[in-house]
Design a protein around this motif. Structure first.
Motif, PDB file in Angstrom:
ATOM      1  N   ASP A   1      44.719  35.118  44.732  1.00  0.00           N
ATOM      2  CA  ASP A   1      44.986  35.173  46.275  1.00  0.00           C
ATOM      3  C   ASP A   1      44.715  33.532  46.641  1.00  0.00           C
ATOM      4  N   THR A   2      45.265  32.941  47.486  1.00  0.00           N
ATOM      5  CA  THR A   2      45.442  31.510  47.971  1.00  0.00           C
ATOM      6  C   THR A   2      45.230  31.389  49.310  1.00  0.00           C
ATOM      7  N   VAL A   3      44.220  30.416  49.727  1.00  0.00           N
ATOM      8  CA  VAL A   3      44.493  30.081  50.997  1.00  0.00           C
ATOM      9  C   VAL A   3      44.511  28.576  51.213  1.00  0.00           C
ATOM     10  N   ARG A   4      45.177  28.390  52.481  1.00  0.00           N
ATOM     11  CA  ARG A   4      45.071  26.764  52.575  1.00  0.00           C
ATOM     12  C   ARG A   4      44.313  26.315  53.666  1.00  0.00           C
ATOM     13  N   ILE A   5      43.514  25.342  53.493  1.00  0.00           N
ATOM     14  CA  ILE A   5      42.352  24.918  54.503  1.00  0.00           C
ATOM     15  C   ILE A   5      42.583  23.457  54.882  1.00  0.00           C
TER      16      ILE A   5
ATOM     17  N   HIS B   1      41.964  36.584  39.079  1.00  0.00           N
ATOM     18  CA  HIS B   1      41.080  37.603  38.496  1.00  0.00           C
ATOM     19  C   HIS B   1      42.020  38.352  37.464  1.00  0.00           C
ATOM     20  N   ILE B   2      41.191  38.358  36.201  1.00  0.00           N
ATOM     21  CA  ILE B   2      41.958  39.081  35.083  1.00  0.00           C
ATOM     22  C   ILE B   2      40.791  40.362  34.826  1.00  0.00           C
TER      23      ILE B   2
ATOM     24  N   ARG C   1      44.557  50.223  41.999  1.00  0.00           N
ATOM     25  CA  ARG C   1      44.599  50.107  43.567  1.00  0.00           C
ATOM     26  C   ARG C   1      42.952  49.507  43.906  1.00  0.00           C
ATOM     27  N   PHE C   2      42.224  50.396  43.537  1.00  0.00           N
ATOM     28  CA  PHE C   2      40.849  50.012  43.984  1.00  0.00           C
ATOM     29  C   PHE C   2      40.335  48.744  43.407  1.00  0.00           C
ATOM     30  N   LEU C   3      40.511  48.241  42.431  1.00  0.00           N
ATOM     31  CA  LEU C   3      39.931  47.009  41.853  1.00  0.00           C
ATOM     32  C   LEU C   3      40.734  45.838  42.343  1.00  0.00           C
ATOM     33  N   ARG C   4      42.193  46.035  42.741  1.00  0.00           N
ATOM     34  CA  ARG C   4      42.795  44.840  43.536  1.00  0.00           C
ATOM     35  C   ARG C   4      42.339  44.745  44.894  1.00  0.00           C
ATOM     36  N   ASP C   5      41.988  45.795  45.503  1.00  0.00           N
ATOM     37  CA  ASP C   5      41.750  45.654  46.863  1.00  0.00           C
ATOM     38  C   ASP C   5      40.214  45.357  47.069  1.00  0.00           C
TER      39      ASP C   5
ATOM     40  N   GLY D   1      39.900  41.651  45.311  1.00  0.00           N
ATOM     41  CA  GLY D   1      40.724  40.776  46.269  1.00  0.00           C
ATOM     42  C   GLY D   1      39.984  40.511  47.520  1.00  0.00           C
ATOM     43  N   ALA D   2      39.424  41.503  48.251  1.00  0.00           N
ATOM     44  CA  ALA D   2      38.527  41.413  49.460  1.00  0.00           C
ATOM     45  C   ALA D   2      37.501  40.575  49.542  1.00  0.00           C
ATOM     46  N   ASN D   3      36.835  40.662  48.084  1.00  0.00           N
ATOM     47  CA  ASN D   3      35.590  39.858  48.092  1.00  0.00           C
ATOM     48  C   ASN D   3      35.894  38.394  47.848  1.00  0.00           C
ATOM     49  N   SER D   4      37.038  37.901  47.114  1.00  0.00           N
ATOM     50  CA  SER D   4      37.179  36.640  46.851  1.00  0.00           C
ATOM     51  C   SER D   4      37.901  36.114  48.031  1.00  0.00           C
TER      52      SER D   4
END
Length: 321
Positions: free
Chosen positions: A163-167, A266-267, A290-294, A297-300
């Motif tokens: 996941d990427t965010v721009r700041i 994440h790997i 699905r659970f792990l991706r969510d 991903g949500a925490n990161s």
């Protein structure tokens, strides 16, 4: 005082996989953190056709350490030789070889050779190295066998995503937020408690109690390697039940105009034996993916969002000064 004689030991395992596949797993150090339990991170210092220098960060008797090794690769002979340039104390010298020997049935035998010497003339130090070599060799050979023998269907157990965010802020400030994880319990809503030890600069042990959406918590521990101010890599050494492996990377890339792209990768590998216990009797591999991706991903993404807010606030404060 005369120099101690080298201690020479050998470990081996039989692998039901083509010898070339086994050799490739040994030769390609980029995947070592996903293959070998002790390895946290590997970087190439230099690389040629048959010679290379690599930096390795790994756990030794449970303690994170770093060293640089020279390796000689011979694919025709299915052999990789290695020698530490500057061994990590209390090791005075360390080297050896991986040797893959084809078997008549199509599999192979893998021999892992080590020669080493302890700093000083302390029998207890030599016993410490003996334990480390024996534990890591057994762990690495078992993991090598496991990965080499995996069937194609096992690919469903692996996740690799980012996941990427721009700041509107600097890479240095966003990096500092992630590197200074001792403050996360006060800064991140999903972190219940945290401990951070950094005995060597940039080499961290991060313990964390994380809240899940249902209100429960789970405890993890990670070894992190920090490269200011652009990259932090980590490997979880204490895992939640649903995973048998989890490594990650934070990357901070500033574009020169005041904008920074922050990416979390994440790997992970699903532990199929724990799916029912973690997610219920009706759950399978698709539900676990699905659970792990969510969840991961949500925490990161939450961490990325707060790191971005931190960096943007610092940038705004600098503009008013």
């Amino acid at each position: 005082m005369p120099e101690q004689a080298l201690r020479e030991v050998e470990h081996e395992i039989t692998v039901a996989a083509p010898p070339e596949r086994v050799y490739d797993l040994i030769a390609d150090v980029r995947n070592w953190p996903s293959v070998f339990p002790p390895t946290v991170h590997v970087d190439h210092v230099s690389r040629g056709e048959s010679q290379e220098r690599i930096q390795i960060w790994a756990t030794v008797n449970g303690t994170p350490r770093q060293w640089t090794s020279r390796r000689t690769l011979d694919r025709d002979a299915l052999r990789v030789e290695f020698r530490q340039e500057v061994p990590s104390a209390p090791i005075a010298a360390m080297g050896g070889a991986w040797i893959v020997e084809p078997a008549a049935h199509g599999g192979c035998r893998v021999r892992l050779l080590h020669d080493y010497r302890a700093a000083g003339d302390d029998p207890e130090t030599l016993r410490w190295i003996d334990r480390a070599v024996d534990a890591n060799s057994g762990s690495e050979l078992a993991a090598l066998k496991h990965h080499a023998e995996l069937s194609a269907s096992a690919a469903d157990l692996f996740l690799d995503f980012e996941d990427t965010v721009r700041i509107r802020g600097s890479a240095k400030d966003a990096y500092a937020f992630v590197a200074e994880a001792q403050h996360w319990a006060d800064r991140l809503p999903h972190v219940a408690s945290v401990s951070l030890a950094e005995d060597s600069p940039g080499l961290q042990i991060l313990g964390m109690e994380t809240r899940t959406p249902d209100g429960s918590t789970h405890t993890t521990e990670s070894v992190r390697v920090c490269f200011p101010h652009h990259t932090i890599v980590y490997k979880q050494t204490t895992l939640p039940p649903l995973m048998s492996l989890h490594t990650g990377r934070w990357r901070f890339e500033e574009d020169g105009s005041g904008t920074t792209a922050v990416t979390s990768r994440h790997i992970a590998v699903i532990d199929p034996g724990n799916i029912a216990r973690a997610l219920g009797a009706d759950a399978g591999i698709p539900e676990a993916r699905r659970f792990l991706r969510d969840a991961l991903g949500a925490n990161s993404r939450a961490t990325l969002s707060h790191a971005g807010a931190h960096a943007e606030a610092r940038a705004a404060a600098a503009r008013t000064q």
